[in-house]
Design a protein around this motif. Structure first.
Motif, PDB file in Angstrom:
ATOM      1  N   TRP A  51       0.847  -1.186   0.000  1.00  0.00           N
ATOM      2  CA  TRP A  51       0.000   0.000   0.000  1.00  0.00           C
ATOM      3  C   TRP A  51       0.880   1.232   0.000  1.00  0.00           C
ATOM      4  O   TRP A  51       1.719   1.421   0.880  1.00  0.00           O
ATOM      5  CB  TRP A  51      -0.908   0.009   1.219  1.00  0.00           C
ATOM      6  N   ALA A 244      -6.919   0.050   4.748  1.00  0.00           N
ATOM      7  CA  ALA A 244      -5.671  -0.643   4.434  1.00  0.00           C
ATOM      8  C   ALA A 244      -5.232  -1.444   5.654  1.00  0.00           C
ATOM      9  O   ALA A 244      -4.819  -0.865   6.660  1.00  0.00           O
ATOM     10  CB  ALA A 244      -4.582   0.353   4.032  1.00  0.00           C
ATOM     11  N   PHE A 273      -7.603  -2.537   0.868  1.00  0.00           N
ATOM     12  CA  PHE A 273      -6.294  -3.164   0.717  1.00  0.00           C
ATOM     13  C   PHE A 273      -6.032  -4.077   1.907  1.00  0.00           C
ATOM     14  O   PHE A 273      -6.412  -3.771   3.042  1.00  0.00           O
ATOM     15  CB  PHE A 273      -5.208  -2.085   0.640  1.00  0.00           C
ATOM     16  N   VAL A 298      -7.654  -4.753  -3.368  1.00  0.00           N
ATOM     17  CA  VAL A 298      -6.311  -5.301  -3.577  1.00  0.00           C
ATOM     18  C   VAL A 298      -5.965  -6.147  -2.359  1.00  0.00           C
ATOM     19  O   VAL A 298      -5.831  -5.628  -1.250  1.00  0.00           O
ATOM     20  CB  VAL A 298      -5.261  -4.184  -3.763  1.00  0.00           C
TER      21      VAL A 298
END
Length: 574
Positions: A51, A244, A273, A298
């Motif tokens: 990230w 994230a 993420f 992701v």
């Protein structure tokens, strides 16, 4: 999705209207013992994604809907509790009657349960490297993070023991970070009747109730003890949110799901993420469905599979692991699983992809605990049907011919109106039955085994299909049942070291050749001998020498007059 443009370009070369087309992608290792030029697998990173501070860009799409269980704006949270952390201390400001607070250094407990207080917003700000928040409640509440940097040395950073919904709002433009302790200590505070062994503490941000995240801020989470974000209810992520999980001792996002609401993990948008290096770690794990409707997701895992002593079976790492189904209807999804036996998508029931762009990469080989207890790497795995009805999908499973497959179903795989590129070492597509129709464009490439492998039947009624298998005894299309391959429409090109299963045709013409030789990256044209009529052309995904080639197409009129050409020269034996 940088690979999808390359692979789909190669697929679109298989158009009836194109006379020639070529594009060479980067080389990658092919079958063991063969030259690297024999496998034109797109290049991919062999490390976990990182990230870099990327944020969601879809906040404008976060329109408030009608479901009060997903939109905090439809409820009133006019009672405010403000908590500001400052180093080793925390200050609580509240004028709400009945709410009890306990502060020990920078560890804060809020009790809204004893007096059954409702309509509360808890606002967190400030910074502490040795603090945390624990919440008791009997009603849904709003938790606003407004520039919070909180690390616990005792347990979770935020621990909600409220079984009702926790709406987490990331304040406009705020950047928030949470980290929990690597080892959890006994908590300092419990309500009367509550004890340590009745309270779950499963992650850095944990909730007994549903968790719905909204807002146009950022939340970074480091789950050092177990999970990053965990809930015993469902988890929903709205557009505009940036989440994230950059560290997870087990799973990045973990939800039990909610039977009443029929939601497990729901990604409505945002940027999500997560990476984990844990053995058998999951990017997202849910006991119910995982649904991705938009945004960017992701996820990466690098841990090997393990032997689970509770289930007496192997357990694999997976980017998306649902005990029920996985549904992707939109968004941009990038999944990377690097460990032995790893999975990109692992569904306990079905996989349904109907839109968006999805990239799934598995680079691991087989994990073996014992000869009868193994786990092979698979990019997409479902125990029930896999259905692809739209979107763009790139699948890479680059392990070995040890079950490292691209897409596998214990039931049916159905593809219609989908752009699909699969590169694998073992079978590219493996299922009980395979059905292809509509306007699909499919490249199914295997470095060592079959392009399409079905136990019962392969049915093609439309679209364009290129199925490329490995050296003998592998083939482009392999069906275990005689006359199990049926082509009634579209175009099929099958190539491999051994002849494909001969199709039963209806309304199409087919032709087979032997001694097919072509190099990776070359443009091959199926055309009439005088060059006046080109059926199609395609770019070779690998090199062949003396292989078998089969073409079946509803546009292949006068098949006896057609042959295969490379650079204007015949590349088959008639």
């Amino acid at each position: 999705m940088k690979f999808i443009k390359t692979t789909i370009f190669s697929l679109l070369c298989a158009s009836i209207t194109l006379a020639s087309c070529s594009e060479e992608g980067p080389d990658a290792p092919g079958r063991e013992g063969q030259a690297s030029e024999d496998a034109n697998i797109p290049a991919y990173s062999s490390s976990l994604p990182v990230w870099n501070g990327e944020r969601a860009d879809d906040f404008s799409a976060d329109a408030v809907g009608q479901n009060a269980d997903l939109y905090h704006e439809l409820s009133s949270f006019g009672r405010k509790i403000e908590i500001e952390y400052s180093g080793a201390t925390a200050t609580v400001t509240s004028q709400i009657a009945g709410v009890k607070t306990d502060v020990s250094g920078a560890y804060v407990t809020i009790d809204m349960k004893s007096a059954n207080v409702s309509g509360v917003e808890i606002i967190l700000k400030g910074s502490s490297a040795d603090g945390g928040l624990k919440i008791y409640g009997a009603n849904r509440f709003l938790l606003t993070l407004s520039g919070l940097n909180l690390e616990s040395r005792k347990g979770p950073a935020i621990n909600s023991q409220c079984k009702k919904r926790m709406f987490v709002r990331l304040a406009e433009g705020s950047v928030n970070t949470l980290a929990d302790a690597k080892e959890y200590e006994e908590d300092d505070y419990y309500l009367p009747g509550e004890t340590s062994y009745t309270e779950d503490r499963k992650g850095c941000l944990f909730s007994e109730g549903d968790v719905i995240v909204s807002g146009n801020g950022v939340l970074e989470v480091k789950g050092r003890y177990r999970h990053g974000i965990a809930t015993d209810g469902f988890m929903a992520i709205r557009p505009g949110v940036t989440l994230a999980v950059t560290e997870a001792a087990r799973n990045c996002y973990h939800a039990n799901g909610d039977l009443t609401d029929d939601i497990g993990i729901l990604v409505m948008g945002g940027y999500v993420f997560g990476t984990t290096t844990a053995p058998a770690g999951k990017g997202m794990k849910c006991d119910r469905d995982i649904r991705i409707e938009g945004g960017r997701v992701v996820l990466g895992t690098s841990g090997d599979a393990i032997y689970d002593e509770e289930t007496f079976d192997t357990s694999s790492a997976a980017c998306l692991k649902a005990d029920a189904g996985v549904k992707i209807s939109g968004g941009d999804v990038s999944l990377r699983s690097l460990g032995k036996g790893g999975k990109g998508i692992n569904a306990g029931t079905t996989v349904d992809i109907s839109g968006g762009k999805t990239e799934v990469v598995c680079s691991g080989t087989r994990y073996e605990y014992a000869p009868s207890l193994t786990s092979s790497a698979k990019a997409i795995k479902a125990t029930e049907d896999i259905t692809l009805t739209g979107g763009e999908l790139l699948v890479i499973s680059s392990g070995k011919a040890d079950g490292s497959r691209g897409m596998e179903s214990d039931a049916a795989i159905t593809v219609s109106d989908c752009m699909l590129s699969i590169y694998s070492h073992d079978d590219a597509i493996n299922a009980y039955t395979i059905k292809i129709d509509g306007q699909s464009s499919i490249l199914a490439y295997s470095a060592a085994e079959d392009g399409l492998n079905a136990k019962q039947s392969v049915s093609i009624a439309g679209g364009k299909v290129i199925a490329a298998g490995g050296s003998s005894p592998a083939s482009g299309v392999d069906c275990k049942v005689a006359e199990g391959v049926n082509v009634a429409g579209g175009t099929l090109v099958a190539m491999g070291g051994s002849p494909s299963t001969e199709p039963v045709v209806s309304g199409v013409v087919h032709k087979s050749w032997t001694g097919f030789s072509a190099k990776v990256g070359e443009s091959v044209a199926i055309a009439s001998s005088n060059g006046a009529n080109t059926l199609m052309s395609f770019v070779m995904p690998r090199s062949y020498e003396g292989a078998s080639l089969l073409v079946a197409s509803q546009s292949l009129d006068g098949a006896d007059y057609f042959s295969a050409y490379c650079g204007g020269k015949q590349c088959v034996k008639e």
